[in-house]
Design an enzyme around this catalytic site. Structure first.
Site, PDB file in Angstrom:
ATOM      1  CD  GLU A   1      -2.630  -1.135   2.641  1.00  0.00           C
ATOM      2  OE1 GLU A   1      -2.715  -0.124   3.345  1.00  0.00           O
ATOM      3  OE2 GLU A   1      -3.097  -2.249   2.969  1.00  0.00           O
TER       4      GLU A   1
ATOM      5  CB  CYS B   1       2.618   7.274   3.369  1.00  0.00           C
ATOM      6  SG  CYS B   1       2.918   6.028   4.627  1.00  0.00           S
TER       7      CYS B   1
ATOM      8  CB  CYS C   1       5.761  -5.638   9.166  1.00  0.00           C
ATOM      9  SG  CYS C   1       6.899  -4.830  10.325  1.00  0.00           S
TER      10      CYS C   1
ATOM     11  CB  CYS D   1       0.834  -2.655  13.590  1.00  0.00           C
ATOM     12  SG  CYS D   1       1.266  -2.286  11.887  1.00  0.00           S
TER      13      CYS D   1
ATOM     14  CB  CYS E   1      -0.989   1.403   7.388  1.00  0.00           C
ATOM     15  SG  CYS E   1       0.184   1.132   6.130  1.00  0.00           S
TER      16      CYS E   1
HETATM   17  N1  SAH Z   1       7.910  -0.018  10.961  1.00  0.00           N
HETATM   18  C1  SAH Z   1       8.017   1.406  11.026  1.00  0.00           C
HETATM   19  C2  SAH Z   1       7.192   2.158  10.002  1.00  0.00           C
HETATM   20  C3  SAH Z   1       5.779   1.720   9.715  1.00  0.00           C
HETATM   21  S1  SAH Z   1       4.477   2.066  10.815  1.00  0.00           S
HETATM   22  C4  SAH Z   1       7.683   1.891  12.411  1.00  0.00           C
HETATM   23  O1  SAH Z   1       7.274   1.101  13.229  1.00  0.00           O
HETATM   24  O2  SAH Z   1       7.897   3.067  12.695  1.00  0.00           O
HETATM   25  C5  SAH Z   1       4.205   3.791  10.806  1.00  0.00           C
HETATM   26  C6  SAH Z   1       3.645   4.292  12.128  1.00  0.00           C
HETATM   27  O3  SAH Z   1       2.280   3.916  12.308  1.00  0.00           O
HETATM   28  C7  SAH Z   1       4.403   3.764  13.328  1.00  0.00           C
HETATM   29  O4  SAH Z   1       4.591   4.794  14.253  1.00  0.00           O
HETATM   30  C8  SAH Z   1       3.435   2.717  13.861  1.00  0.00           C
HETATM   31  O5  SAH Z   1       3.686   2.413  15.198  1.00  0.00           O
HETATM   32  C9  SAH Z   1       2.095   3.393  13.614  1.00  0.00           C
HETATM   33  N2  SAH Z   1       0.927   2.500  13.622  1.00  0.00           N
HETATM   34  C10 SAH Z   1       0.867   1.196  13.319  1.00  0.00           C
HETATM   35  N3  SAH Z   1      -0.389   0.716  13.451  1.00  0.00           N
HETATM   36  C11 SAH Z   1      -1.137   1.761  13.850  1.00  0.00           C
HETATM   37  C12 SAH Z   1      -2.525   1.921  14.167  1.00  0.00           C
HETATM   38  N4  SAH Z   1      -3.374   0.906  14.093  1.00  0.00           N
HETATM   39  N5  SAH Z   1      -2.949   3.149  14.514  1.00  0.00           N
HETATM   40  C13 SAH Z   1      -2.096   4.189  14.591  1.00  0.00           C
HETATM   41  N6  SAH Z   1      -0.788   4.102  14.310  1.00  0.00           N
HETATM   42  C14 SAH Z   1      -0.306   2.904  13.957  1.00  0.00           C
END
Ligand code: SAH
Length: 352
Positions: free
Chosen positions: A95, A108, A115, A122, A340
């Site tokens: 995505e 983005c 992952c 997440c 996401c």
């Molecule tokens: N792996 C990297 C980048 C991808 S996630 C990281 O962890 O930073 C991008 C951001 O979205 C991260 O801060 C992650 O913790 C957050 N994130 C993941 N799932 C989420 C959710 N359900 N709601 C809000 N933020 C979320």
């Protein structure tokens, strides 16, 4: 073509490597720049009209120049945010999200298919990691989006599916490709990389001299809580992580952003806000700190709850009253939102 008869991933090559390829194929090295510029606009090799026809044919025989294909697209009626589901050459999905800001268009992007990090809130990590993305596939998300929308992308955030520092070499190569002046030419200062806290990667990144913005997904202020939410914390705990952050700043003079996802009743209390401020001030003494607050996007398979707007406002206020800059992340595309990783899960049949 390599020794296994596989075509070369030409969009992952830097101009200097393309020069070598041109020389090997009996062409002048200035062709490399032409090819690189064409590729960054998504022009297929056959259509690179300034190259001799024979050369185009032999190049196409040894090189793969595919782009991710738009499989599904959701456009926000509110602010023009566009969420893409891309299909890759092997049938995998990723995505990307296109966002319009006053200062320009930002994409983005994803860095891996799935992952491995296992964060509890997440959606991207639910099926684990399938494979890393190639540099060309990270670049391809931008090129395919620009072609689809007909607008330039001027900023990139690596906050899509995947952990960029788990795909270190490909990510560094991607950054060099996307920044190159003969290609997309996106400035490092307009690129953010977000990590859940892969400390060896943060240390290596500090040595690369790439003035990108580093974001750290922190989300909790005690090791007990952070380890429960983010398994990576069992390997590199808060002390190790924040020490690495302070070192990163000393080496690069680049301000670090801390991401803090608010999970109602779990980590969004005023006590936590105070503890967050003092933790960051302790480790990042005298350094600029910035905290981005976001209320969790609810994920069907996860039990976490999104708090109200008041809860995040209060949290931000406590931080700023303790001298810590905080921004509440504006929620673009709230009508198409879905955390996401959810489009991909649906496409893979993981969600029913
Ligand atoms: N792996 C990297 C980048 C991808 S996630 C990281 O962890 O930073 C991008 C951001 O979205 C991260 O801060 C992650 O913790 C957050 N994130 C993941 N799932 C989420 C959710 N359900 N709601 C809000 N933020 C979320």
């Amino acid at each position: 073509m390599d020794e296994n008869g596989k075509k070369m991933d030409v969009m992952s090559l830097l101009p200097s490597e393309l020069e070598e390829l041109c020389r090997e194929m009996g062409q002048p090295s200035y062709r490399a720049k032409q090819i690189f510029t064409f590729l960054s606009r998504g022009v297929p090799i056959e259509e690179m009209t300034t190259l001799p026809k024979d050369f185009r044919r032999s190049l196409a025989n040894v090189c793969e120049d595919r782009l991710p294909r738009v499989e599904e697209k959701q456009v926000s009626a509110l602010d023009g945010t566009v969420k893409y589901l891309f299909r890759l050459f092997d049938g995998e999905y990723i995505e990307s999200v296109f966002m319009r800001y006053e200062h320009g268009n930002t994409l983005c992007i994803s860095s891996e298919v799935g992952c491995p990090m296992g964060c509890a809130f997440c959606a991207s990590t639910l099926g684990g990691k399938v494979r890393p993305l190639l540099p060309s596939e990270m670049l391809g998300q931008i090129i395919a989006t620009e072609r689809d929308i007909g607008e330039r992308v001027s900023g990139v955030v690596m906050m899509g599916i995947g952990e960029p520092l788990d795909n270190y070499d490909n990510v560094i190569r991607f950054l060099k490709l996307v920044n190159h002046k003969d290609g997309l030419g996106i400035g490092y200062r307009h690129i953010s990389l977000s990590t859940c806290g892969v400390v060896p990667g943060i240390k290596r990144l500090a040595e690369e001299e790439l003035p990108i913005t580093l974001s750290i997904s922190l989300h909790a202020v005690t090791d007990e809580k952070r380890s429960a939410l983010m398994p990576v914390n069992r390997k590199w705990n808060i002390d190790t992580l924040l020490t690495a952050c302070a070192d990163y700043y000393r080496k690069t003079s680049r301000r670090i952003s801390f991401e803090y996802t608010l999970l109602a009743g779990e980590n969004d209390g005023e006590d936590e806000a105070r503890a967050l401020a003092s933790l960051l001030k302790r480790y990042m003494r005298g350094m600029p700190i910035h905290v981005n607050l976001i209320r969790v996007n609810e994920v069907k398979e996860r039990a976490f709850v999104r708090g109200d707007a008041e809860s995040v406002r209060r949290f931000a206020e406590v931080l700023s009253s303790h001298g810590v800059n905080a921004t509440v992340r504006r929620r673009l595309g709230s009508d198409i939102d879905g955390a996401c990783g959810q489009l991909r899960r649906r496409a893979k049949g993981g969600e029913r």
